[in-house]
Design a protein around this motif. Structure first.
Motif, short mmCIF file in Angstrom:
data_model
loop_
_atom_site.label_atom_id
_atom_site.label_comp_id
_atom_site.label_asym_id
_atom_site.label_seq_id
_atom_site.Cartn_x
_atom_site.Cartn_y
_atom_site.Cartn_z
N VAL A 317 10.17 12.74 -18.54
CA VAL A 317 10.88 11.88 -19.49
C VAL A 317 10.02 10.67 -19.85
CG1 VAL A 317 12.84 10.29 -19.73
CG2 VAL A 317 13.21 12.62 -18.90
N ILE A 318 9.39 10.08 -18.85
CA ILE A 318 8.52 8.92 -19.10
C ILE A 318 7.33 9.35 -19.95
CG2 ILE A 318 7.04 7.20 -17.99
CD1 ILE A 318 9.00 7.49 -15.52
N ARG A 319 6.80 10.50 -19.63
CA ARG A 319 5.66 11.02 -20.39
C ARG A 319 6.08 11.29 -21.84
NH1 ARG A 319 0.68 13.75 -18.15
NH2 ARG A 319 -0.26 14.63 -20.00
N PHE A 320 7.25 11.89 -22.00
CA PHE A 320 7.76 12.18 -23.35
C PHE A 320 7.96 10.88 -24.12
CE2 PHE A 320 11.29 13.25 -26.29
CZ PHE A 320 10.69 14.30 -26.96
N PHE A 321 8.52 9.90 -23.45
CA PHE A 321 8.70 8.58 -24.07
C PHE A 321 7.37 8.03 -24.58
CE2 PHE A 321 8.45 3.94 -23.46
CZ PHE A 321 9.43 3.52 -24.35
N MET A 322 6.35 8.11 -23.76
CA MET A 322 5.04 7.58 -24.16
C MET A 322 4.43 8.40 -25.28
SD MET A 322 3.39 6.30 -20.55
CE MET A 322 4.14 4.89 -19.70
N MET A 323 4.68 9.69 -25.29
CA MET A 323 4.12 10.55 -26.32
C MET A 323 4.82 10.36 -27.68
SD MET A 323 1.63 12.25 -25.10
CE MET A 323 1.14 10.95 -24.00
N GLN A 324 6.00 9.73 -27.66
CA GLN A 324 6.71 9.49 -28.92
C GLN A 324 6.14 8.31 -29.69
OE1 GLN A 324 10.91 9.64 -27.44
NE2 GLN A 324 11.23 10.77 -29.33
N SER A 325 5.16 7.63 -29.11
CA SER A 325 4.48 6.61 -29.89
C SER A 325 2.99 6.94 -29.93
CB SER A 325 4.70 5.22 -29.29
OG SER A 325 3.78 4.98 -28.26
N SER A 326 2.30 6.33 -30.87
CA SER A 326 0.88 6.59 -31.01
C SER A 326 0.12 5.82 -29.94
CB SER A 326 0.44 6.16 -32.40
OG SER A 326 -0.92 5.83 -32.40
N TYR A 327 -0.94 6.41 -29.44
CA TYR A 327 -1.71 5.73 -28.39
C TYR A 327 -2.32 4.43 -28.89
CZ TYR A 327 -6.28 6.99 -30.38
OH TYR A 327 -7.38 7.08 -31.20
N ARG A 328 -2.42 4.27 -30.23
CA ARG A 328 -3.04 3.06 -30.77
C ARG A 328 -2.02 1.94 -31.02
NH1 ARG A 328 -5.67 3.18 -35.70
NH2 ARG A 328 -5.01 5.27 -36.32
N SER A 329 -0.75 2.21 -30.80
CA SER A 329 0.28 1.19 -31.02
C SER A 329 0.69 0.55 -29.71
CB SER A 329 1.52 1.80 -31.64
OG SER A 329 1.22 2.33 -32.90
N VAL A 330 1.07 -0.70 -29.78
CA VAL A 330 1.71 -1.33 -28.64
C VAL A 330 3.03 -0.62 -28.40
CG1 VAL A 330 2.73 -3.47 -27.78
CG2 VAL A 330 0.63 -3.56 -29.12
N LEU A 331 3.31 -0.29 -27.19
CA LEU A 331 4.57 0.40 -26.87
C LEU A 331 5.42 -0.48 -25.98
CD1 LEU A 331 6.38 2.93 -26.84
CD2 LEU A 331 5.04 3.76 -24.91
N ASP A 332 6.69 -0.59 -26.33
CA ASP A 332 7.61 -1.43 -25.57
C ASP A 332 8.48 -0.54 -24.68
OD1 ASP A 332 8.98 -3.61 -24.65
OD2 ASP A 332 10.26 -3.80 -26.42
N LEU A 333 8.33 -0.70 -23.40
CA LEU A 333 9.13 0.08 -22.45
C LEU A 333 10.47 -0.61 -22.24
CD1 LEU A 333 8.81 2.51 -20.35
CD2 LEU A 333 8.47 0.72 -18.66
N THR A 334 11.57 0.11 -22.57
CA THR A 334 12.91 -0.45 -22.38
C THR A 334 13.82 0.64 -21.83
OG1 THR A 334 13.65 0.20 -24.59
CG2 THR A 334 12.69 -2.01 -24.38
N ASP A 335 14.91 0.19 -21.24
CA ASP A 335 15.87 1.14 -20.69
C ASP A 335 16.49 1.99 -21.79
OD1 ASP A 335 17.17 2.06 -18.30
OD2 ASP A 335 19.02 1.16 -19.08
N SER A 336 16.87 1.35 -22.90
CA SER A 336 17.52 2.13 -23.96
C SER A 336 16.53 3.10 -24.60
CB SER A 336 18.10 1.20 -25.02
OG SER A 336 17.09 0.41 -25.59
N GLY A 337 15.27 2.70 -24.67
CA GLY A 337 14.26 3.60 -25.19
C GLY A 337 14.09 4.83 -24.31
N LEU A 338 14.07 4.60 -23.02
CA LEU A 338 13.93 5.73 -22.08
C LEU A 338 15.16 6.63 -22.13
CD1 LEU A 338 12.29 3.82 -19.09
CD2 LEU A 338 11.29 5.78 -20.27
#
Length: 493
Positions: A317-338
């Motif tokens: 799930v964490i991996r999927f969350f990270m894959m839903q954004s581009s590696y070149r973008s800042v990614l914000d880790l949040t509970d609702s996002g996960l």
RNA sequence: GGUGUCGUGGCCGAGUGGCUAGGCUCAGCUCUGCAAAAGCUGCUACAGCGGUUCGAAUCCGCUCGACACCUCCA
């Protein structure tokens, strides 16, 4: 015919600031170096994101048929805590605090690093060299730089002469900085320095008497400068000129800039064709920071043992969350996002798992070959995993529509769809199949199966008080019943 | 202060000079004894102000704001 001859890969090169067609130096072979962690504490979640991005890049290059040599180092010789001459390195400091050997620190956190990466289903790199294992190579490199006139020795330490280098080379071409601007904006450091100019950086530092990590060299008993190890290890295993060098965005300057300078000064050629930088991970909109407490380490995120998230999240799930954004973008880790990613991920998995039970037709109403190429197009466009995932959800729609009978697929197309999804989800994105819906093989399933049967009997007798009681009490125990057309299944929360 | 990245619908998050990703939430519907689950359908956004253009959220300029780096950090 290899896949890479059909699929035209573009990647974003930090050096040019543009997407460029990917052409390896030797056709069919790719050399890739990624700056690894300094093993002085538990691996940082941001580290995990960076390495995950390159794990997917590694996986996709391999999938395209390239023979990839992926080198990711372990920094086990401590970097100095600051740029002043008198400083303690991070590993030594931690060792002193815990009253153990520096190499015990290194061992402990190297093991932690590998454990976490294994949990997230990373492929191991081809070579994982350590800085302390390449002291000789680093000393040789320094000799070359001195011989070529781009370094000077002061009191047993060796410094890279940035000003001299910049007269004949372009120092700052990666980070788009001008030496004049750097001169203008360099802060005054407290400690007195042996450097000719503040922009110079250490290649070798003489060790203070209390410094534990030290090696003999022609200049002093000391330790290598913190940019040198990557130059030594990358060129040793990939050659003086190789294809891809990656790392976190924060390493662009000065670390990668210095790597370029060192290589050009020592070997007379620029080391890398494609520089790639993964962007930062934030937590609830802020950078992670130990001092403010806005931080969560991978183990805490996985176990749910933390005060920031509402629950534990699985590695996929964490991996999927990270894959839903581009590696070149800042990614914000949040509970609702996960939470959102978790739901979407299970929907994707459930659709994949129902694929094999689809009923084939004599003709297909959907063009699966086109869809497949759309998946490749996404990855070919600088490893655009969010678009790939959008395409995978298109496939979810197809699967459900075929299941409902509003669209049709031949058995050949069903197999093609299944193989393609499998390739992208598991081989390339590196996700693992974790269906929430039980298949009904173990003892729990058998026991719940009995209850489902009793409930069905009660419902047939219109004894809804009983049937609802079974349903509600199972729900309280964390078992959710799901009534479908073909009977009742369940999932465990 | 300098350098760089970026500001997208309720939230997250792609992308693009005209064909208006995707996920989550929400609403309606189907299914159901009722629910839940599942599925279907719907919700037309791109910080502000100028400019270029037949047409810009997408290109240019300015303003505001965020983040990163410049000092250890992936």
């Amino acid at each position: 015919m290899q896949l890479f001859q059909q699929q035209k890969l573009y990647l974003y090169n930090s050096l040019s600031g543009k997407k460029e067609p990917f052409k390896p130096i030797n056709e069919g072979y790719v050399g890739m170096y990624v700056c690894g962690p300094t093993v002085y504490s538990n691996v940082h979640l941001g580290n995990v994101r960076t390495f995950m991005s390159f794990d997917v890049i590694f996986r996709y290059l391999k999938h395209l048929g390239y023979k990839v040599r992926y080198v990711r180092n372990i920094t086990d010789a401590g970097h100095l805590e600051n740029d002043a001459d008198a400083g303690e390195d991070k590993i030594t400091k931690k060792a002193r605090l815990e009253q153990i050997e520096p190499m015990e620190i290194v061992q402990r956190y190297t093991v932690d690093f590998h454990n976490i990466l294994n949990t997230f289903n990373f492929l191991p790199p081809s070579i994982e060299p350590t800085a302390t294992g390449h002291i000789i190579e680093q000393i040789e490199l320094i000799k070359n730089i001195i011989d070529n006139g781009f370094a000077y020795v002061v009191n047993g330490s060796v410094y890279f002469d940035v000003h001299k280098f910049n007269k004949t080379h372009d120092y700052g071409k990666l980070s788009k900085r001008k030496l004049e601007d750097l001169i203008h904006n360099t802060r005054e450091l407290d400690g007195q320095s042996d450097k000719k100019n503040p922009q110079d950086f250490a290649l070798w530092k003489k060790a203070e008497p209390q410094h534990i990590m030290r090696w003999p060299s022609p200049w002093s008993d000391g330790f290598p400068g913190w940019h040198l190890e990557c130059t030594a290890m990358s060129t040793k295993y990939l050659g003086d000129h190789f294809d891809i060098h990656g790392g976190g965005m924060d390493l662009k300057f000065p670390h990668h800039e210095c790597e370029i300078a060192q290589n050009e000064a020592a070997k007379g050629q620029t080391p890398v064709n494609y520089w790639m930088h993964a962007n930062m991970l934030e937590l609830n909109g802020q950078r992670m920071s130990k001092t403010t407490g806005n931080i969560i380490n991978p183990g805490e995120l996985l176990s749910g043992n933390n005060k920031i998230m509402s629950k534990a999240y699985s590695p996929s799930v964490i991996r999927f969350f990270m894959m839903q954004s581009s590696y070149r973008s800042v990614l914000d880790l949040t509970d609702s996002g996960l939470l959102g990613s978790e739901k979407g991920f299970y929907r994707l998995m459930d659709a994949f798992n129902t694929l094999e039970s689809l009923k084939p037709s004599t003709r297909s109403s959907i063009n699966i070959a086109d869809w497949k190429q759309a998946c490749y197009n996404a990855m070919n466009d600088d490893f655009n995993t969010p678009i790939l995932i959008a395409n995978l959800f298109e496939a979810v729609k197809y699967i459900n529509q075929v299941k409902e009978g509003s669209e049709t697929l031949t058995s050949e197309d069903i197999v093609l769809l299944q193989e393609t999804i499998h390739t992208f989800i598991f081989d390339i994105l590196g996700l693992e199949n974790v269906s929430k819906t039980e298949s009904g093989t173990d003892k729990l399933s058998a026991a719940v199966g009995v209850l489902i049967k009793l409930r069905q009997e009660a419902r047939a007798n219109k004894d809804f008080a009983m049937s609802d009681k079974i349903r509600d009490e199972l729900a309280e125990a964390g078992i959710q019943l799901k009534d479908g057309k073909d009977g009742t299944s369940f999932s465990v929360n």
